[in-house]
Design a protein around this motif. Structure first.
Motif, PDB file in Angstrom:
ATOM      1  N   SER A   1       0.829  -1.207   0.000  1.00 58.26           N
ATOM      2  CA  SER A   1       0.000   0.000   0.000  1.00 58.26           C
ATOM      3  C   SER A   1       0.862   1.255   0.000  1.00 58.26           C
ATOM      4  CB  SER A   1      -0.916   0.010   1.220  1.00 58.26           C
ATOM      5  OG  SER A   1      -1.864  -1.026   1.157  1.00 58.26           O
ATOM      6  N   THR A   2       0.389   2.275  -0.689  1.00 61.45           N
ATOM      7  CA  THR A   2       1.080   3.564  -0.737  1.00 61.45           C
ATOM      8  C   THR A   2       0.496   4.509   0.310  1.00 61.45           C
ATOM      9  OG1 THR A   2      -0.468   4.488  -2.354  1.00 61.45           O
ATOM     10  CG2 THR A   2       1.425   3.254  -3.218  1.00 61.45           C
ATOM     11  N   VAL A   3       1.118   5.679   0.442  1.00 54.88           N
ATOM     12  CA  VAL A   3       0.572   6.666   1.381  1.00 54.88           C
ATOM     13  C   VAL A   3      -0.803   7.132   0.911  1.00 54.88           C
ATOM     14  CG1 VAL A   3       2.776   7.475   2.291  1.00 54.88           C
ATOM     15  CG2 VAL A   3       1.899   8.470   0.174  1.00 54.88           C
ATOM     16  N   LEU A   4      -1.056   7.091  -0.397  1.00 55.09           N
ATOM     17  CA  LEU A   4      -2.375   7.469  -0.905  1.00 55.09           C
ATOM     18  C   LEU A   4      -3.409   6.398  -0.551  1.00 55.09           C
ATOM     19  CD1 LEU A   4      -3.571   9.854  -2.379  1.00 55.09           C
ATOM     20  CD2 LEU A   4      -3.145   8.713  -4.544  1.00 55.09           C
ATOM     21  N   ASP A   5      -3.013   5.122  -0.587  1.00 56.40           N
ATOM     22  CA  ASP A   5      -3.895   4.062  -0.094  1.00 56.40           C
ATOM     23  C   ASP A   5      -4.241   4.300   1.372  1.00 56.40           C
ATOM     24  OD1 ASP A   5      -4.175   2.209  -2.327  1.00 56.40           O
ATOM     25  OD2 ASP A   5      -2.052   1.786  -2.074  1.00 56.40           O
ATOM     26  N   PHE A   6      -3.229   4.683   2.162  1.00 55.71           N
ATOM     27  CA  PHE A   6      -3.435   4.991   3.575  1.00 55.71           C
ATOM     28  C   PHE A   6      -4.488   6.082   3.733  1.00 55.71           C
ATOM     29  CE2 PHE A   6      -2.431   7.944   7.019  1.00 55.71           C
ATOM     30  CZ  PHE A   6      -2.430   7.116   8.143  1.00 55.71           C
ATOM     31  N   ALA A   7      -4.389   7.138   2.915  1.00 56.31           N
ATOM     32  CA  ALA A   7      -5.334   8.254   3.005  1.00 56.31           C
ATOM     33  C   ALA A   7      -6.759   7.786   2.780  1.00 56.31           C
ATOM     34  CB  ALA A   7      -4.960   9.331   1.984  1.00 56.31           C
ATOM     35  N   TYR A   8      -6.968   6.915   1.789  1.00 58.40           N
ATOM     36  CA  TYR A   8      -8.316   6.446   1.500  1.00 58.40           C
ATOM     37  C   TYR A   8      -8.813   5.446   2.544  1.00 58.40           C
ATOM     38  CZ  TYR A   8      -8.859   8.936  -2.860  1.00 58.40           C
ATOM     39  OH  TYR A   8      -9.020   9.935  -3.783  1.00 58.40           O
ATOM     40  N   TYR A   9      -7.906   4.743   3.219  1.00 55.41           N
ATOM     41  CA  TYR A   9      -8.333   3.862   4.303  1.00 55.41           C
ATOM     42  C   TYR A   9      -8.767   4.666   5.518  1.00 55.41           C
ATOM     43  CZ  TYR A   9      -7.438  -0.797   2.495  1.00 55.41           C
ATOM     44  OH  TYR A   9      -7.515  -1.981   1.780  1.00 55.41           O
ATOM     45  N   ILE A  10      -8.184   5.856   5.705  1.00 52.92           N
ATOM     46  CA  ILE A  10      -8.606   6.705   6.810  1.00 52.92           C
ATOM     47  C   ILE A  10     -10.016   7.229   6.546  1.00 52.92           C
ATOM     48  CG2 ILE A  10      -8.167   8.870   8.033  1.00 52.92           C
ATOM     49  CD1 ILE A  10      -6.207   6.613   8.698  1.00 52.92           C
ATOM     50  N   HIS A  11     -10.221   7.848   5.376  1.00 50.13           N
ATOM     51  CA  HIS A  11     -11.550   8.359   5.000  1.00 50.13           C
ATOM     52  C   HIS A  11     -11.500   8.780   3.534  1.00 50.13           C
ATOM     53  CE1 HIS A  11     -15.247  10.775   4.947  1.00 50.13           C
ATOM     54  NE2 HIS A  11     -15.591  10.105   6.035  1.00 50.13           N
ATOM     55  N   SER A  12     -12.629   8.659   2.865  1.00 50.47           N
ATOM     56  CA  SER A  12     -12.695   9.025   1.449  1.00 50.47           C
ATOM     57  C   SER A  12     -12.264  10.472   1.223  1.00 50.47           C
ATOM     58  CB  SER A  12     -14.117   8.835   0.914  1.00 50.47           C
ATOM     59  OG  SER A  12     -14.529   7.509   1.063  1.00 50.47           O
ATOM     60  N   GLN A  13     -12.752  11.383   2.083  1.00 46.79           N
ATOM     61  CA  GLN A  13     -12.450  12.792   1.888  1.00 46.79           C
ATOM     62  C   GLN A  13     -10.980  13.115   2.141  1.00 46.79           C
ATOM     63  OE1 GLN A  13     -14.342  15.229   0.560  1.00 46.79           O
ATOM     64  NE2 GLN A  13     -15.730  13.514   0.128  1.00 46.79           N
ATOM     65  N   VAL A  14     -10.345  12.352   3.043  1.00 45.38           N
ATOM     66  CA  VAL A  14      -8.909  12.541   3.270  1.00 45.38           C
ATOM     67  C   VAL A  14      -8.149  12.201   1.988  1.00 45.38           C
ATOM     68  CG1 VAL A  14      -6.895  11.764   4.592  1.00 45.38           C
ATOM     69  CG2 VAL A  14      -9.100  12.078   5.741  1.00 45.38           C
ATOM     70  N   GLY A  15      -8.544  11.133   1.331  1.00 43.73           N
ATOM     71  CA  GLY A  15      -7.912  10.755   0.071  1.00 43.73           C
ATOM     72  C   GLY A  15      -8.188  11.762  -1.023  1.00 43.73           C
ATOM     73  N   HIS A  16      -9.450  12.196  -1.155  1.00 46.44           N
ATOM     74  CA  HIS A  16      -9.812  13.137  -2.210  1.00 46.44           C
ATOM     75  C   HIS A  16      -9.079  14.478  -2.057  1.00 46.44           C
ATOM     76  CE1 HIS A  16     -12.621  10.283  -3.525  1.00 46.44           C
ATOM     77  NE2 HIS A  16     -13.705  10.687  -2.905  1.00 46.44           N
ATOM     78  N   LYS A  17      -8.851  14.911  -0.806  1.00 48.30           N
ATOM     79  CA  LYS A  17      -8.249  16.224  -0.553  1.00 48.30           C
ATOM     80  C   LYS A  17      -6.731  16.170  -0.379  1.00 48.30           C
ATOM     81  CE  LYS A  17     -12.429  18.005   1.720  1.00 48.30           C
ATOM     82  NZ  LYS A  17     -12.999  18.561   2.967  1.00 48.30           N
ATOM     83  N   ALA A  18      -6.150  14.972  -0.508  1.00 45.20           N
ATOM     84  CA  ALA A  18      -4.716  14.827  -0.269  1.00 45.20           C
ATOM     85  C   ALA A  18      -3.891  15.605  -1.293  1.00 45.20           C
ATOM     86  CB  ALA A  18      -4.333  13.348  -0.311  1.00 45.20           C
ATOM     87  N   ILE A  19      -2.921  16.375  -0.787  1.00 47.17           N
ATOM     88  CA  ILE A  19      -2.004  17.099  -1.675  1.00 47.17           C
ATOM     89  C   ILE A  19      -0.541  16.791  -1.328  1.00 47.17           C
ATOM     90  CG2 ILE A  19      -3.583  18.988  -2.175  1.00 47.17           C
ATOM     91  CD1 ILE A  19      -2.111  20.645  -0.041  1.00 47.17           C
ATOM     92  N   GLY A  20      -0.323  16.013  -0.275  1.00 49.67           N
ATOM     93  CA  GLY A  20       1.037  15.655   0.116  1.00 49.67           C
ATOM     94  C   GLY A  20       1.009  14.650   1.247  1.00 49.67           C
ATOM     95  N   ALA A  21       2.175  14.089   1.587  1.00 46.86           N
ATOM     96  CA  ALA A  21       2.251  13.092   2.656  1.00 46.86           C
ATOM     97  C   ALA A  21       3.614  13.147   3.327  1.00 46.86           C
ATOM     98  CB  ALA A  21       1.997  11.695   2.094  1.00 46.86           C
ATOM     99  N   LYS A  22       3.611  12.832   4.643  1.00 47.89           N
ATOM    100  CA  LYS A  22       4.842  12.727   5.413  1.00 47.89           C
ATOM    101  C   LYS A  22       4.914  11.339   6.049  1.00 47.89           C
ATOM    102  CE  LYS A  22       5.262  17.600   6.784  1.00 47.89           C
ATOM    103  NZ  LYS A  22       5.358  18.514   7.967  1.00 47.89           N
ATOM    104  N   VAL A  23       6.080  10.751   6.028  1.00 44.26           N
ATOM    105  CA  VAL A  23       6.328   9.490   6.717  1.00 44.26           C
ATOM    106  C   VAL A  23       7.453   9.722   7.713  1.00 44.26           C
ATOM    107  CG1 VAL A  23       7.149   7.121   6.474  1.00 44.26           C
ATOM    108  CG2 VAL A  23       5.512   8.045   4.829  1.00 44.26           C
ATOM    109  N   ASP A  24       7.135   9.526   8.993  1.00 49.14           N
ATOM    110  CA  ASP A  24       8.100   9.782  10.074  1.00 49.14           C
ATOM    111  C   ASP A  24       8.688  11.187   9.969  1.00 49.14           C
ATOM    112  OD1 ASP A  24       7.671   7.261  11.109  1.00 49.14           O
ATOM    113  OD2 ASP A  24       9.338   6.353  10.021  1.00 49.14           O
ATOM    114  N   GLY A  25       7.814  12.135   9.576  1.00 48.08           N
ATOM    115  CA  GLY A  25       8.207  13.535   9.559  1.00 48.08           C
ATOM    116  C   GLY A  25       8.846  14.032   8.289  1.00 48.08           C
TER     117      GLY A  25
END
Length: 738
Positions: free
Chosen positions: A422-446
């Motif tokens: 799974s990618t960080v974008l997969d993670f976003a959609y597992y949290i909530h649909s709107q989190v995935g739709h509104k995602a513009i970036g991601a951080k892993v361990d800061g």
């Protein structure tokens, strides 16, 4: 492993009353189970004259009770296991069970029956069958509502495997593969170790008989020396625990052949190099005694640090808890030690079976282990509408049960369970649909990472969002690696489908009005096609036509067939007229292409709606004045015609002399890329397939290409081969016959 038991209820040496008493907790339960068994035996004697079947089913029932009783299952579970065997033997149906034994038992037996849907996860990669998806939904509901159904089904698989040695080799291997691929992982996912180990060992025995025998021989050759060593080791550890006043019981534990083989494979070790062939378990009363016991063991023997695992502090996904350590015992031999509390031991052996009574709506709280074990089922039930929309419910369940998982943390410290890869974008959609739709970036361990970054267990993931949703169509392109989970893919597809609905609605309405007008029909006439194309309203149908999900010619054909006013003609007169028109005096024979009831000279025509070719299963339909129309048996238009006029059906077969070319329409859907048309046409040329017509359309926004081909084949085998090869072309999503 548990030994095979051949005895059955009807055996001459069976004292049924005393046997039942040994497997129930009190006199009241014994009497109730005894009455159920006798009731089933009475039904069986009336329904079955096959003595061998009676003995076999009786033995199965006894085996099930002997497996389920040590799992602390309740009276209803034991009763339902006996009734399930009778139901499977067709001695009694669900209604009969409800009438004679009560609704509660009938419901439980029906839930066990619903569990059979889990087998479909391993039979086909296709998930578009609505019946299959409905069966899986019922199975999931049965598992969540009453976990006892799962335990009975798993126990029934154990019984079948124990008796598999009497089957033909092909049947035995197929059964073992199904259980190894489907039921053993399910038992593991639910934490039922006591059944998991036996399912794995028995399946391994039939799938890899030579390897199984070689490991068993190695274990047996050193058994006496190993048992003497373990006995002395256990005594020394127990003595030290007692001296330090640590409450714990030490004993040797059995090793399972499948687990030994799996460790040899994973770590590339030989049998003599394994650490855990000699194994000991310490079971304590309290959690603090676990760590006290660990201190005692490490003070007595030198331990191997890299082999230490604390699954108490970090439980496994299925809720398993235990401390694992490997020490160098006397003579420098390695010994694996597991340390756990009695409650942890019960959970490890029984899993959800240890908590069957904590059902929805019952009094009191539920243990956290139980919640963890079936939480994934509840997730799938919550997601089912999303994943079913794109036909991916089967894949979602398969990934949840059978594939490896990764466990990452949210910024708030909550654990998220994701499929491996799974990618960080997969993670976003597992949290909530709107989190995935509104995602513009991601951080892993800061640190900032791209959306294609694949997460690993233990990482902390944070999603940076905007105020407005703005998914990208590129995210759906599998070649770009943004999304690897079915859940994320289906949520993105659903969002774009909603955005395009208004545009598709206008376009679909215009197309429908135009095409219906050409045949003298009106837009309101299309309402008759709503049910046929599985939509909820005329607007949905127009949107589907505008979006290309439903073909306009299918809608027109359906509407015409519904509204066509046919003048009924006596069947006998019509057949006589048809025979007269197609007799040798009026028409030349059709050279054996199609035979009707063994006659090769009747007037026939290949239906244009489904274009059957030699090798297809076909059916004939007597038309009005156009002879016999030959359809594929799975043709939807044929089904509609036969629902209206079943008496017009006629059996047809391909003639012995059928030959020549048959035109077939094929659609290839692919991610758009340079060189796609070249690769497709080159493949067809190499296969010597005649291309009669071809069109190519590209959806620029979605970056999806659709290639429509009209090809000429001589039989269905050639078509199947080409469809398969087209799907191997890089970027091709699907290749289907139209």
């Amino acid at each position: 492993m548990v030994a095979v038991r051949e005895a059955h209820f009807t055996g001459p040496n069976v004292d049924l009353t005393s046997w039942v008493q040994r497997h129930t907790s009190d006199e009241e339960q014994s009497q109730a189970l005894l009455e159920t068994i006798k009731g089933v035996l009475a039904i069986a004697e009336k329904q079955s004259s096959d003595d061998a079947q009676l003995k076999r089913c009786s033995a199965h029932s006894r085996e099930l009770i002997e497996i389920l009783s040590p799992l602390n299952m309740d009276l209803e579970t034991l009763q339902a296991s006996v009734l399930f065997v009778a139901h499977e033997a067709d001695w009694i149906d669900i209604a009969g069970i409800e009438e004679q034994f009560g609704k509660s038992l009938a419901t439980l037996v029906q839930s066990v029956q619903a569990m059979d849907a889990i087998r479909t996860l391993n039979l086909s990669q296709s998930s578009s069958n609505p019946g299959q998806i409905d069966n899986l939904r019922r199975m999931l509901l049965a598992m969540v509502e009453d976990v006892r159904a799962v335990v009975i089904k798993l126990a029934e698989r154990v019984v079948l495997l124990r008796e598999a040695k009497h089957l033909e080799e092909t049947e035995r291997v197929l059964l073992a593969r199904e259980i190894s691929d489907v039921f053993a992982p399910l038992a593991n996912r639910l934490g039922i170790g006591q059944l998991k180990w036996e399912l794995e060992d028995l399946a391994f025995r039939y799938l890899h008989p030579e390897t199984y025998k070689s490991i068993a021989k190695l274990l047996d050759e050193k058994r006496i020396a190993r048992e003497d060593y373990i006995e002395a080791f256990v005594a020394s550890v127990q003595q030290q625990l007692d001296a330090d006043k640590v409450k714990g019981k030490v004993y040797g534990r059995p090793k399972h052949i499948y687990s030994i083989w799996k460790k040899m494979q994973n770590k590339q070790l030989q049998f003599d190099e394994l650490f855990d062939v000699r194994a000991v378990r310490i079971v304590t009363e309290r959690l603090q005694d676990c760590y006290a016991s660990l201190g005692v063991v490490h003070s007595l023997f030198k331990h191997i640090p890299q082999e230490f695992d604390d699954y108490v502090a970090n439980p496994k996904p299925n809720g398993y808890q235990s401390i694992h350590t490997v020490v160098l015992g006397p003579q420098g031999k390695t010994v694996e030690i597991q340390i756990r509390t009695d409650a942890m031991h019960q959970d490890a052996e029984l899993g959800v079976a240890a908590h069957w009574k904590y059902k929805e709506g019952s009094g009191g709280g539920k243990p956290s282990g139980y919640e963890e074990n079936i939480n994934w089922l509840r997730k799938i039930l919550q997601w089912q509408e999303d994943v079913a929309e794109s036909g991916n419910l089967v894949e979602e369940i398969r990934s949840q049960v059978f594939e490896d998982r990764v466990y990452v943390f949210t910024p708030g410290g909550e654990v998220v369970d994701l499929p491996l890869g799974s990618t960080v974008l997969d993670f976003a959609y597992y949290i909530h649909s709107q989190v995935g739709h509104k995602a513009i970036g991601a951080k892993v361990d800061g640190r900032i990472v791209p959306f294609t970054y694949q997460v690993a267990t233990g990482e902390r993931v944070e999603i940076i969002t905007s105020k407005q949703p703005n998914p990208k169509r590129d995210w759906l392109n599998p070649n770009l690696g943004y999304i690897n989970s079915q859940r994320g893919r289906s949520k993105i597809s659903h969002w774009f489908k909603q955005q395009d609905r208004d545009k598709n609605l206008v376009a679909g309405k215009e197309i429908l009005e135009t095409e219906l007008g050409k045949v003298g029909l009106h837009l309101k006439d299309a309402a008759s096609a709503i049910e046929r194309f599985n939509v909820h309203s005329l607007d949905d149908l127009m949107a589907a036509v505008g979006g290309g999900d439903v073909r306009i010619n299918q809608v027109i054909n359906h509407v015409q067939s519904r509204l066509r006013q046919e003048q009924p003609e006596p069947e006998q007169e019509q057949v006589e007229r048809l025979l007269k028109k197609s007799s040798p005096a009026n028409k030349k024979p059709n050279k054996g292409l199609i035979e009707v009831d063994g006659v090769g000279n009747l007037m026939t025509q290949i239906a244009k709606c489904c274009h059957p070719v030699p090798g297809d299963s076909i059916q004939g339909f007597i038309t009005q004045g156009r002879g016999i129309s030959v359809h594929r048996q799975d043709c939807s238009q044929l089904k509609e015609l036969l629902e209206k006029s079943p008496e017009r059906m006629v059996d047809v077969v391909w003639g012995e002399n059928c030959s020549g070319g048959f035109r077939v329409r094929v659609q290839v859907v692919s991610n758009e890329r340079a060189g796609l048309l070249r690769d497709v046409t080159l493949l067809l040329a190499n296969e010597k397939i005649d291309v009669l017509n071809m069109s190519h359309k590209v959806d620029g926004k979605r970056q999806v290409a659709k290639i429509e081909l009209e090809l000429e084949f001589t039989n269905i085998d050639g078509l199947s081969r080409i469809l398969h090869k087209l799907e191997q072309v890089p970027g091709v999503i699907e290749s289907i016959r139209k």
